[in-house]
Structure formats: C-alpha cells, structure tokens
Design a protein around this motif. Structure first.
Motif, PDB file in Angstrom:
ATOM      1  N   PHE A  73     -15.310  38.417  69.578  1.00 41.56           N
ATOM      2  CA  PHE A  73     -14.958  39.201  68.402  1.00 41.56           C
ATOM      3  C   PHE A  73     -13.554  38.832  67.934  1.00 41.56           C
ATOM      4  CE2 PHE A  73     -18.070  41.916  70.570  1.00 41.56           C
ATOM      5  CZ  PHE A  73     -18.942  42.159  69.529  1.00 41.56           C
ATOM      6  N   ALA A  74     -13.350  38.882  66.623  1.00 37.88           N
ATOM      7  CA  ALA A  74     -12.009  38.785  66.071  1.00 37.88           C
ATOM      8  C   ALA A  74     -11.383  40.173  66.222  1.00 37.88           C
ATOM      9  CB  ALA A  74     -12.075  38.381  64.602  1.00 37.88           C
ATOM     10  N   VAL A  75     -10.199  40.242  66.799  1.00 38.85           N
ATOM     11  CA  VAL A  75      -9.588  41.525  67.143  1.00 38.85           C
ATOM     12  C   VAL A  75      -8.432  41.826  66.201  1.00 38.85           C
ATOM     13  CG1 VAL A  75      -8.382  42.776  68.962  1.00 38.85           C
ATOM     14  CG2 VAL A  75     -10.239  41.246  69.547  1.00 38.85           C
ATOM     15  N   ILE A  76      -8.391  43.070  65.674  1.00 37.46           N
ATOM     16  CA  ILE A  76      -7.243  43.508  64.877  1.00 37.46           C
ATOM     17  C   ILE A  76      -6.779  44.863  65.403  1.00 37.46           C
ATOM     18  CG2 ILE A  76      -7.866  42.257  62.785  1.00 37.46           C
ATOM     19  CD1 ILE A  76      -8.913  44.865  61.628  1.00 37.46           C
ATOM     20  N   ASN A  77      -5.492  45.120  65.273  1.00 35.50           N
ATOM     21  CA  ASN A  77      -4.915  46.387  65.684  1.00 35.50           C
ATOM     22  C   ASN A  77      -4.603  47.238  64.464  1.00 35.50           C
ATOM     23  OD1 ASN A  77      -4.686  46.400  68.609  1.00 35.50           O
ATOM     24  ND2 ASN A  77      -3.383  44.609  68.314  1.00 35.50           N
ATOM     25  N   ALA A  92      -6.280  49.709  50.050  1.00 36.43           N
ATOM     26  CA  ALA A  92      -6.744  50.814  50.893  1.00 36.43           C
ATOM     27  C   ALA A  92      -7.710  51.739  50.157  1.00 36.43           C
ATOM     28  CB  ALA A  92      -5.553  51.616  51.407  1.00 36.43           C
ATOM     29  N   THR A  93      -7.716  51.707  48.817  1.00 40.92           N
ATOM     30  CA  THR A  93      -8.578  52.617  48.063  1.00 40.92           C
ATOM     31  C   THR A  93     -10.037  52.159  48.102  1.00 40.92           C
ATOM     32  OG1 THR A  93      -8.096  51.411  46.023  1.00 40.92           O
ATOM     33  CG2 THR A  93      -6.710  53.324  46.544  1.00 40.92           C
ATOM     34  N   ALA A  94     -10.265  50.842  48.169  1.00 44.47           N
ATOM     35  CA  ALA A  94     -11.634  50.315  48.222  1.00 44.47           C
ATOM     36  C   ALA A  94     -12.098  50.240  49.676  1.00 44.47           C
ATOM     37  CB  ALA A  94     -11.673  48.917  47.595  1.00 44.47           C
ATOM     38  N   GLU A  95     -13.414  50.064  49.853  1.00 43.95           N
ATOM     39  CA  GLU A  95     -13.938  49.918  51.203  1.00 43.95           C
ATOM     40  C   GLU A  95     -13.483  48.586  51.783  1.00 43.95           C
ATOM     41  OE1 GLU A  95     -18.099  49.913  53.746  1.00 43.95           O
ATOM     42  OE2 GLU A  95     -18.180  49.777  51.567  1.00 43.95           O
ATOM     43  N   ILE A  96     -12.990  48.606  53.001  1.00 48.06           N
ATOM     44  CA  ILE A  96     -12.497  47.392  53.655  1.00 48.06           C
ATOM     45  C   ILE A  96     -13.611  46.862  54.556  1.00 48.06           C
ATOM     46  CG2 ILE A  96     -10.744  46.429  55.174  1.00 48.06           C
ATOM     47  CD1 ILE A  96      -8.934  48.784  54.304  1.00 48.06           C
ATOM     48  N   THR A  97     -14.142  45.699  54.195  1.00 51.98           N
ATOM     49  CA  THR A  97     -15.196  45.070  54.992  1.00 51.98           C
ATOM     50  C   THR A  97     -14.603  43.882  55.746  1.00 51.98           C
ATOM     51  OG1 THR A  97     -15.830  43.594  53.202  1.00 51.98           O
ATOM     52  CG2 THR A  97     -16.951  45.725  53.305  1.00 51.98           C
ATOM     53  N   GLU A  98     -15.419  43.270  56.579  1.00 54.46           N
ATOM     54  CA  GLU A  98     -14.966  42.108  57.338  1.00 54.46           C
ATOM     55  C   GLU A  98     -14.625  40.941  56.418  1.00 54.46           C
ATOM     56  OE1 GLU A  98     -18.098  41.540  60.202  1.00 54.46           O
ATOM     57  OE2 GLU A  98     -17.389  43.211  61.434  1.00 54.46           O
ATOM     58  N   GLU A  99     -15.359  40.812  55.303  1.00 51.77           N
ATOM     59  CA  GLU A  99     -15.073  39.741  54.346  1.00 51.77           C
ATOM     60  C   GLU A  99     -13.692  39.946  53.711  1.00 51.77           C
ATOM     61  OE1 GLU A  99     -18.185  41.335  54.305  1.00 51.77           O
ATOM     62  OE2 GLU A  99     -19.023  39.648  55.429  1.00 51.77           O
ATOM     63  N   HIS A 100     -13.330  41.212  53.409  1.00 51.14           N
ATOM     64  CA  HIS A 100     -12.008  41.503  52.850  1.00 51.14           C
ATOM     65  C   HIS A 100     -10.908  41.141  53.842  1.00 51.14           C
ATOM     66  CE1 HIS A 100     -14.346  44.214  50.127  1.00 51.14           C
ATOM     67  NE2 HIS A 100     -13.481  43.736  49.247  1.00 51.14           N
ATOM     68  N   LEU A 101     -11.150  41.407  55.123  1.00 48.71           N
ATOM     69  CA  LEU A 101     -10.158  41.096  56.149  1.00 48.71           C
ATOM     70  C   LEU A 101      -9.929  39.593  56.271  1.00 48.71           C
ATOM     71  CD1 LEU A 101     -11.316  43.645  58.871  1.00 48.71           C
ATOM     72  CD2 LEU A 101      -9.314  43.835  57.405  1.00 48.71           C
ATOM     73  N   VAL A 102     -11.007  38.821  56.140  1.00 44.86           N
ATOM     74  CA  VAL A 102     -10.886  37.367  56.197  1.00 44.86           C
ATOM     75  C   VAL A 102     -10.158  36.848  54.953  1.00 44.86           C
ATOM     76  CG1 VAL A 102     -12.179  35.199  56.197  1.00 44.86           C
ATOM     77  CG2 VAL A 102     -12.918  37.082  57.658  1.00 44.86           C
ATOM     78  N   LYS A 103     -10.544  37.393  53.791  1.00 53.74           N
ATOM     79  CA  LYS A 103      -9.934  36.957  52.529  1.00 53.74           C
ATOM     80  C   LYS A 103      -8.446  37.272  52.477  1.00 53.74           C
ATOM     81  CE  LYS A 103     -12.806  37.336  49.177  1.00 53.74           C
ATOM     82  NZ  LYS A 103     -13.635  37.881  48.112  1.00 53.74           N
ATOM     83  N   SER A 104      -8.040  38.410  53.054  1.00 55.05           N
ATOM     84  CA  SER A 104      -6.632  38.799  53.034  1.00 55.05           C
ATOM     85  C   SER A 104      -5.797  37.980  54.006  1.00 55.05           C
ATOM     86  CB  SER A 104      -6.490  40.283  53.380  1.00 55.05           C
ATOM     87  OG  SER A 104      -6.800  40.488  54.740  1.00 55.05           O
ATOM     88  N   GLY A 105      -6.440  37.326  54.982  1.00 49.31           N
ATOM     89  CA  GLY A 105      -5.713  36.526  55.961  1.00 49.31           C
ATOM     90  C   GLY A 105      -5.413  37.268  57.244  1.00 49.31           C
ATOM     91  N   LEU A 106      -5.833  38.520  57.341  1.00 45.07           N
ATOM     92  CA  LEU A 106      -5.609  39.299  58.570  1.00 45.07           C
ATOM     93  C   LEU A 106      -6.449  38.739  59.711  1.00 45.07           C
ATOM     94  CD1 LEU A 106      -4.411  41.677  60.072  1.00 45.07           C
ATOM     95  CD2 LEU A 106      -6.117  43.143  59.069  1.00 45.07           C
ATOM     96  N   VAL A 107      -7.651  38.267  59.401  1.00 53.11           N
ATOM     97  CA  VAL A 107      -8.535  37.653  60.385  1.00 53.11           C
ATOM     98  C   VAL A 107      -8.802  36.239  59.923  1.00 53.11           C
ATOM     99  CG1 VAL A 107     -10.841  37.757  61.398  1.00 53.11           C
ATOM    100  CG2 VAL A 107      -9.608  39.857  60.937  1.00 53.11           C
ATOM    101  N   ARG A 108      -8.702  35.281  60.834  1.00 55.69           N
ATOM    102  CA  ARG A 108      -8.944  33.886  60.444  1.00 55.69           C
ATOM    103  C   ARG A 108     -10.425  33.640  60.199  1.00 55.69           C
ATOM    104  NH1 ARG A 108      -6.137  29.056  63.574  1.00 55.69           N
ATOM    105  NH2 ARG A 108      -4.392  30.265  62.781  1.00 55.69           N
ATOM    106  N   ARG A 109     -11.249  34.075  61.169  1.00 57.28           N
ATOM    107  CA  ARG A 109     -12.705  33.961  60.995  1.00 57.28           C
ATOM    108  C   ARG A 109     -13.390  35.092  61.751  1.00 57.28           C
ATOM    109  NH1 ARG A 109     -11.067  29.852  64.458  1.00 57.28           N
ATOM    110  NH2 ARG A 109     -10.679  28.418  62.760  1.00 57.28           N
ATOM    111  N   ARG A 110     -14.566  35.464  61.298  1.00 55.90           N
ATOM    112  CA  ARG A 110     -15.254  36.653  61.828  1.00 55.90           C
ATOM    113  C   ARG A 110     -15.769  36.468  63.242  1.00 55.90           C
ATOM    114  NH1 ARG A 110     -20.057  38.134  58.610  1.00 55.90           N
ATOM    115  NH2 ARG A 110     -20.213  39.722  60.212  1.00 55.90           N
TER     116      ARG A 110
END
Length: 161
Positions: A73-77, A92-110
């Motif tokens: 798993f890709a891990v975020i705190n 933060a107002t929209a739903e945050i999905t795994e795709e959003h996390l990847v697009k934002s750069g917080l997660v490199r890959r799912r």
C-alpha cells in the motif's frame, strides 16, 4: 559564453588512479594487491567466501517468510495530508480520492491502494475515499467532522483453467 569556456566546478571531478605505472605513482609494481595469493590474481570474486569454511550466511538459521502475493500500500499520514490541504495542493471541500492524491503529488503511485495512518493532526473537514485506514486515523477524521470511506482492495486476477 563559448563552448570552449565550459568547465566543471573546482573539485567536481577527480583524476582516475592509474595503478601499475611505476614506483613513483604510489601504486606501482603489484598495484596495491600485495604479493601472490587468490586476491592478487585476475578474475576472482570473493563474495562471502571463507576459504572453504562454511560461510556465515549458511551457518545462520533461516527465519521468517515472505508472502509472495502480499499487498503493498502507498502510505500517507494525517499531518502530510493536512500540509497539502494548507498548501492548496488538495481541495478539502471536494471528495478526496486516491486519484486526487496521486495527481496532487502526495502519493507517487497507488500500488494496491492507499492506506491512511493516524500520525499528526487533521484540522480540516474532509471526505476521504481510500483503500485502508488505521483506527486512529478514522477517529481523527471523524473528530474533525469529516467522513472516510474504505474501499475494498483490488482482488487478484483469478487464474483461468
């Protein structure tokens, strides 16, 4: 600036040590290999060889087991999620999905999904949709007024007969 004026910064490159080039070089005659013996010959690899004695890695017992089909798993705190929200990389107002996390750069890959851990504080009210989360992370998100949806991890592809 001209091509013939380009050069490295001082100290960026080192001259190659030329061995076996005479006694004045400091690495002459035997080229730092000593006299005779297996290590002075060419074409010798001595990884973990102990002169015929049973090598240490073979004397020690085997321990543990690596599951061949384990999930990664890709891990975020929580604190990194909050930092990205404060920075404006994640809305933060929209739903945050795994795709959003990847697009934002917080997660490199799912990988096999994203897992949320409870390290740090979350002050924003968020709606999260991730594969997994720890109990402390779920409590922190709900305490901040948000909701978290846990998705089922991707099932392994069934082998066809």
């Amino acid at each position: 600036m001209k091509l013939n004026e380009l050069h490295d910064n001082p100290g960026a490159t080192r001259k190659k040590k030329r061995v076996a080039r005479g006694p004045g070089s400091g690495k002459g005659k035997t080229a730092g290999r000593g006299i005779k013996g297996q290590k002075s010959r060419s074409g010798v690899a001595l990884n973990a060889y102990e002169g015929g004695q049973m090598p240490l890695y073979m004397r020690l017992p085997k321990r543990g087991f690596n599951k061949p089909n384990r999930k990664a798993f890709a891990v975020i705190n929580l604190k990194t999620l909050q930092r990205f929200i404060d920075h404006g990389s994640i809305d933060a107002t929209a739903e945050i999905t795994e795709e959003h996390l990847v697009k934002s750069g917080l997660v490199r890959r799912r990988l096999d999904g994203v897992r949320l851990l409870g390290k740090g504080d979350l002050t924003s009210t968020v709606t999260l949709s991730v594969t997994g989360a720890s109990k402390s992370a779920i409590e922190a998100v709900e305490k901040a007024g948000g909701t978290i949806t846990l998705l089922a991890p991707a099932a392994p592809e069934a082998a066809t007969e």
